[in-house]
Design a protein around this motif. Structure first.
Motif, PDB file in Angstrom:
ATOM      1  N   PHE A  27       0.873  -1.169   0.000  1.00  0.00           N
ATOM      2  CA  PHE A  27       0.000   0.000   0.000  1.00  0.00           C
ATOM      3  C   PHE A  27       0.911   1.219   0.000  1.00  0.00           C
ATOM      4  N   TYR A  28       0.670   2.165  -0.920  1.00  0.00           N
ATOM      5  CA  TYR A  28       1.588   3.289  -1.060  1.00  0.00           C
ATOM      6  C   TYR A  28       0.841   4.583  -1.402  1.00  0.00           C
ATOM      7  N   ALA A  29       1.478   5.685  -1.069  1.00  0.00           N
ATOM      8  CA  ALA A  29       0.947   7.006  -1.399  1.00  0.00           C
ATOM      9  C   ALA A  29       1.238   7.295  -2.857  1.00  0.00           C
ATOM     10  N   ARG A  30       0.206   7.747  -3.581  1.00  0.00           N
ATOM     11  CA  ARG A  30       0.424   8.115  -4.979  1.00  0.00           C
ATOM     12  C   ARG A  30      -0.127   9.507  -5.240  1.00  0.00           C
ATOM     13  N   TYR A  31       0.522  10.201  -6.134  1.00  0.00           N
ATOM     14  CA  TYR A  31       0.120  11.553  -6.484  1.00  0.00           C
ATOM     15  C   TYR A  31      -1.137  11.493  -7.347  1.00  0.00           C
ATOM     16  N   LEU A  43      -4.392   6.525  -2.077  1.00  0.00           N
ATOM     17  CA  LEU A  43      -3.696   5.291  -1.716  1.00  0.00           C
ATOM     18  C   LEU A  43      -3.725   4.338  -2.896  1.00  0.00           C
ATOM     19  N   GLY A  44      -2.570   3.812  -3.236  1.00  0.00           N
ATOM     20  CA  GLY A  44      -2.474   2.806  -4.274  1.00  0.00           C
ATOM     21  C   GLY A  44      -2.052   1.483  -3.671  1.00  0.00           C
ATOM     22  N   ASP A  69       9.046   4.877   3.462  1.00  0.00           N
ATOM     23  CA  ASP A  69       8.904   6.136   2.719  1.00  0.00           C
ATOM     24  C   ASP A  69       7.459   6.607   2.585  1.00  0.00           C
ATOM     25  N   ASP A  70       6.489   5.726   2.792  1.00  0.00           N
ATOM     26  CA  ASP A  70       5.076   6.088   2.647  1.00  0.00           C
ATOM     27  C   ASP A  70       4.364   6.329   3.971  1.00  0.00           C
ATOM     28  N   HIS A  77      -2.577   7.097  11.474  1.00  0.00           N
ATOM     29  CA  HIS A  77      -3.854   6.394  11.377  1.00  0.00           C
ATOM     30  C   HIS A  77      -3.594   4.930  11.032  1.00  0.00           C
ATOM     31  N   ASP A  78      -4.423   4.041  11.557  1.00  0.00           N
ATOM     32  CA  ASP A  78      -4.397   2.641  11.143  1.00  0.00           C
ATOM     33  C   ASP A  78      -5.097   2.536   9.796  1.00  0.00           C
ATOM     34  N   LEU A  79      -4.643   1.618   8.958  1.00  0.00           N
ATOM     35  CA  LEU A  79      -5.270   1.369   7.662  1.00  0.00           C
ATOM     36  C   LEU A  79      -6.163   0.145   7.771  1.00  0.00           C
ATOM     37  N   HIS A  80      -7.446   0.339   7.490  1.00  0.00           N
ATOM     38  CA  HIS A  80      -8.409  -0.760   7.459  1.00  0.00           C
ATOM     39  C   HIS A  80      -8.795  -1.002   6.008  1.00  0.00           C
ATOM     40  N   VAL A  81      -8.551  -2.218   5.534  1.00  0.00           N
ATOM     41  CA  VAL A  81      -8.827  -2.585   4.144  1.00  0.00           C
ATOM     42  C   VAL A  81     -10.094  -3.427   4.143  1.00  0.00           C
TER      43      VAL A  81
END
Length: 98
Positions: A27-31, A43-44, A69-70, A77-81
């Protein structure tokens, strides 16, 4: 911070992305796009091998992770998928750490 993947989301990954034993999902930050945390970023996700994971979750012999890096994107925050059942696609919720 932690990653939480629902059972429905795990099933989605196994079926839609043909997730197999030993696979890794980043899971990564994308522009581009937007998120509740950052305007102009979303989020990607991608199947790729980890390099410097900061947060990991092993589930059903697969690894879900976020690279160091992300980490800025998640702002503690926790990420809930989860799965949006109407659209049959992955959705994300961000919950502040307790």
């Amino acid at each position: 911070m932690k990653i939480v993947v629902s059972e429905e989301a795990l099933k989605w990954f196994e079926e839609e992305m043909e997730l197999d034993t030993g696979d890794q999902i980043r899971f990564y930050a994308r522009y581009g796009g937007s998120s509740p945390l950052h305007e102009g970023f979303s989020l990607g996700m991608n199947r790729e091998q980890s390099m410097n994971p900061a947060v990991t979750l092993e589930k059903n012999n697969s690894l879900f992770y976020i690279e160091e890096d992300d980490m800025w994107f998640f702002d503690n925050h926790d990420l809930h998928v989860l799965v949006n059942e109407t659209l049959d696609e992955i959705k994300y919720e961000y919950k502040k750490e307790a």
